[in-house]
Design an enzyme around this catalytic site. Sequence first.
Site, short mmCIF file in Angstrom:
data_model
loop_
_atom_site.label_atom_id
_atom_site.label_comp_id
_atom_site.label_asym_id
_atom_site.label_seq_id
_atom_site.Cartn_x
_atom_site.Cartn_y
_atom_site.Cartn_z
N GLY A 135 0.82 -1.21 0.00
CA GLY A 135 0.00 0.00 0.00
C GLY A 135 0.85 1.26 0.00
CD GLN B 192 7.69 -7.39 3.73
OE1 GLN B 192 6.96 -8.21 3.20
NE2 GLN B 192 8.22 -6.39 3.05
CD GLN C 241 10.54 -7.07 -2.46
OE1 GLN C 241 10.42 -7.04 -1.25
NE2 GLN C 241 9.85 -6.27 -3.26
CG ASP D 214 12.17 -2.83 -2.84
OD1 ASP D 214 12.69 -2.54 -1.76
OD2 ASP D 214 11.18 -2.24 -3.31
CG HIS E 173 3.35 1.00 -5.51
ND1 HIS E 173 3.52 1.99 -4.56
CD2 HIS E 173 3.96 -0.10 -5.01
CE1 HIS E 173 4.19 1.50 -3.54
NE2 HIS E 173 4.46 0.23 -3.78
N GLY F 261 9.13 -3.83 -8.67
CA GLY F 261 10.01 -2.74 -9.06
C GLY F 261 11.47 -3.12 -8.84
CG LEU G 26 8.96 7.76 -7.10
CD1 LEU G 26 7.58 7.67 -7.74
CD2 LEU G 26 9.13 9.10 -6.41
CB SER G 27 10.84 4.59 -1.17
OG SER G 27 10.58 3.91 0.04
CB SER G 28 5.76 3.58 0.87
OG SER G 28 5.23 2.97 -0.29
O1 PAF Z 1 8.03 -4.59 -1.94
C1 PAF Z 1 7.07 -4.68 -1.16
O2 PAF Z 1 6.21 -3.79 -1.06
C2 PAF Z 1 6.93 -5.92 -0.29
O3 PAF Z 1 8.17 -6.39 0.12
C3 PAF Z 1 6.10 -7.04 -0.94
C4 PAF Z 1 6.77 -7.57 -2.19
C5 PAF Z 1 4.73 -6.52 -1.29
C6 PAF Z 1 5.94 -8.21 0.02
O4 PAF Z 1 5.28 -7.83 1.18
#
Ligand code: PAF
Length: 282
Positions: A35, A65, A157, A154, A41, A151, A188-190
């Site tokens: 979110g 996490q 990830q 990360d 996003h 994206g 950009l990052s939340s």
């Molecule tokens: O990148 C993120 O926002 C989170 O790590 C993800 C991939 C939604 C997993 O919770």
Amino acid sequence: MTTLPAILRTVGELRAATASWHLQGLTVGMIPTMGALHAGHLALVEEARRRTDRIVVTIFVNPAQFAPSEDFGAYPRTESSDVDKLAGLGVEAVFAPNAAEMYPAGYATTISLAGPALGLETEFRPHFFAGVATVVAKLLIAGFPDIAMFGEKDYQQLLVVRRMVADLRLPTEIVGLPTIREVDGLALSSRNAYLSAEERRNAVTLSATMRSVADEIRAGAPATEATMRGLEMLRAAGFKPDYLALRNAETLAEPQIVASEPLRLLAAAWLGTTRLIDNIAV
Ligand code: PAF
């Protein structure tokens, strides 16, 4: 007139929605998020729109996490404005479960990782990728999307998820999209929302430093010396860096032959109480 996406709260509802689309011969794209949606996003949603017939965006601030000392409680939760943004892009469904739906009482299963999960983020956030991989696997198994979008911001990830999907033979293609940046270069990052006005002005130093280190390496400077200089530049600008490292872009192993490998420069650094990460191709 925009139509609001269907809000799905249970795994059963997600499963039913995607199964019915697949039965109609439609393709499904999934964008897993926590979110607090920003233009990064939304770029993933737009690309999914070009590639698939139906889109489900997942919104779940995944407790698995976050370490107890991290910002799980403070992480921005903005579901209704997120849903409005997604409605504007014609997203068909939002899967927004609660923690008990994803981790029912007695939950005891976690994915264990090696390969690209080793080092970098894992050195500083040892819990992180097991939590990410577990929740992403659960989302993919619940929805069986044809593609899932992540994206490159990360980057580690993205590689961890790709490896996990290949290893578990999940039938979803993982698509990575380039980082979206502010005009001054900040990725950009939340979490950028945590920065004070002064920190926001300084934050630009992270991407600027990375570009300068990448340029030095391209010009033939030894990677260790260039990254040491980069770390000094970050400290001088008030950052507390966790790492600034050059890695093989496909495996994240330390590069053996810098001149001939695909390379990625990755960094994580604290600015006040905010941890920023970034990466660029070299
Ligand atoms: O990148 C993120 O926002 C989170 O790590 C993800 C991939 C939604 C997993 O919770």
